[in-house]
Design an enzyme around this catalytic site. Structure first.
Site, PDB file in Angstrom:
ATOM      1  N   ASP A  84      21.497 -12.707  19.167  1.00  0.00           N
ATOM      2  CA  ASP A  84      20.896 -13.183  17.689  1.00  0.00           C
ATOM      3  C   ASP A  84      21.693 -13.833  16.950  1.00  0.00           C
ATOM      4  OD1 ASP A  84      22.858 -10.900  17.753  1.00  0.00           O
ATOM      5  OD2 ASP A  84      22.329 -10.610  15.447  1.00  0.00           O
ATOM      6  N   GLU A 179      23.962  -8.156  17.116  1.00  0.00           N
ATOM      7  CA  GLU A 179      25.562  -7.988  16.676  1.00  0.00           C
ATOM      8  C   GLU A 179      25.714  -8.499  15.376  1.00  0.00           C
ATOM      9  OE1 GLU A 179      29.449  -9.645  16.472  1.00  0.00           O
ATOM     10  OE2 GLU A 179      27.512 -10.657  16.135  1.00  0.00           O
TER      11      GLU A 179
END
Length: 414
Positions: A84, A179
């Site tokens: 991400d 994350e």
């Protein structure tokens, strides 16, 4: 079967144009389904490399194994990066630009003339003369955090598979989601992963190794006030908005993110909402020491109680939620993890520099889940912003470091 021969740049440019921005307001995992678009591509690429166990799970995590080539008993080592990108700035429509053979000076981004990567603000550029620099066009972030890490792990795996004569133990690959919103390790199956030790590829300047993070908690203060018609409110109304504002106003100025550095922790309000009858204030608390974390939470609670004393009809709840802990606590129990990384860094011609992160990584959580996991440099800079950039040569150095690291683990195995 002939293996792919993609360079780290080939892979990086392919990954950054895939929008994988996470969303903290979503309760699902992954928080955005589009992260699986990259996950599916990585699964396919890993299988194309011949890794039969490569798979994307229901939570968006990607797992794979590069089989051992040695007869020695070597611990399984995991390399991990997150798919991400941060919600801080747009990750949609990324248009990577390459400054070939950089010769110094500021870099003006072509999509927004107001966006300039200035040498005065990015002194590491002075070490990039002759390098190829990848930037954005100034309208989005680049996604080097952490697609540089993904590209480096993938390229290192490709190299190891192309050179079976290099002795190494089992190499586990893990790519996570979310994350950037603090959930990267939430759905990782450590047992299935099957690694003894790990390394996140989520750092910055080459040569910098991070073995320490903040310890982190979240605090939520919920206030119940006394609602009253303002025309008849004298000596009766207790406005929850004002109570919340009073708590924030009393926060110590020397314990804020904007006034601290190095090993200093902070109390940081990150959200405030409410009405006359009720309000909520959210905080993140950070410190490198557990006691420092506790002290800051006690201070915040005392401030709240002091403010509330002027509002006898009102009440509050004070909720602490553990987020992650300083990974150095775990890493100090396994010195070989850092020792081997330092040796590998030296072998690629770098001087290792040990740093602390004023933040956290997947490695923080993974370390306490049973996978001791320091953080390795990727070569990326100016993360979470349209000024983000990375050197191709630095990414290549990170690839070499991964290869040397698995060799060191094999050499030093009993």
């Amino acid at each position: 079967m002939s293996l792919p021969t993609d360079t780290v740049l080939d892979r990086f440019l392919r990954y950054v144009v895939i929008d994988t921005q996470s969303d903290a307001t979503s309760q699902s995992q992954p928080s955005t389904d589009k992260q699986k678009n990259l996950g599916r591509l990585l699964e396919a690429e890993l299988k194309a490399l011949g890794l039969a166990d490569a798979h994307l799970d229901e939570h968006g995590n990607v797992y794979a194994t590069v089989p051992a080539t040695t007869k020695k008993t070597v611990p399984s080592i995991c390399f991990c990066s997150h798919m991400d990108t941060a919600p801080d700035f747009s990750g949609t429509g990324v248009k990577p630009q390459i400054v070939k053979n950089y010769q110094g000076g500021d870099i003006r981004l072509i999509g927004d003339a107001n966006q300039v990567i200035k040498v005065s603000e990015h002194p590491e550029l002075s070490n990039q003369i002759g390098h190829d620099i990848v930037t954005t066009d100034g309208t989005t972030l680049l996604g080097a955090d952490d697609k540089a890490g993904i590209a480096e792990i993938m390229t290192a795996a490709q190299f190891l598979l192309a050179h079976p004569e290099i002795p190494h133990g089992p190499v586990k690959i893990l790519f996570t989601t979310d994350e950037e919103i603090g959930r990267g390790a939430d759905k990782v199956d450590i047992k299935k992963l099957g690694a003894a030790f790990g390394y996140t590829l989520d750092g910055s300047t080459i040569g910098e190794i991070e073995n320490e993070t903040f310890s982190a908690d979240g605090v939520t203060i919920t206030i119940t006030g006394v609602a009253m018609h303002p025309g008849t409110a004298k000596n009766r109304m207790e406005n929850a908005i004002k109570i919340a504002a009073g708590i924030v106003a009393r926060l110590p100025q020397d314990q804020a993110p904007e006034t601290t550095e190095g090993k200093q922790g902070f109390i940081h309000p990150v959200g405030i909402s409410g009405a006359m009858e009720g309000a909520t204030v959210s905080f993140i608390i950070r410190d490198f020491e557990e006691q420092g974390l506790t002290d800051k939470e006690e201070l915040l609670k005392t401030i709240t109680q002091d403010v509330m004393a002027a509002y006898p009809g009102s009440s509050f709840t004070f909720t602490v939620k553990q987020q992650y802990r300083n990974m150095k606590i775990v890493l100090d129990r396994h010195p070989e993890v850092m020792d081997n990384l330092i040796e590998a860094t030296k072998r690629v011609g770098l001087t290792p520099r040990i740093h602390s992160i004023r933040g956290g990584t997947d490695g923080s959580r993974l370390s306490f889940m049973g996978l001791p996991c320091p953080n390795i440099f990727t070569g990326g800079h100016a993360y979470h912003s349209p000024l983000e950039w990375v050197s191709v040569e630095d990414m290549e150095t990170s690839v070499k470091t991964i290869v040397e690291l698995v060799k060191v683990w094999e050499e030093r195995a009993a």
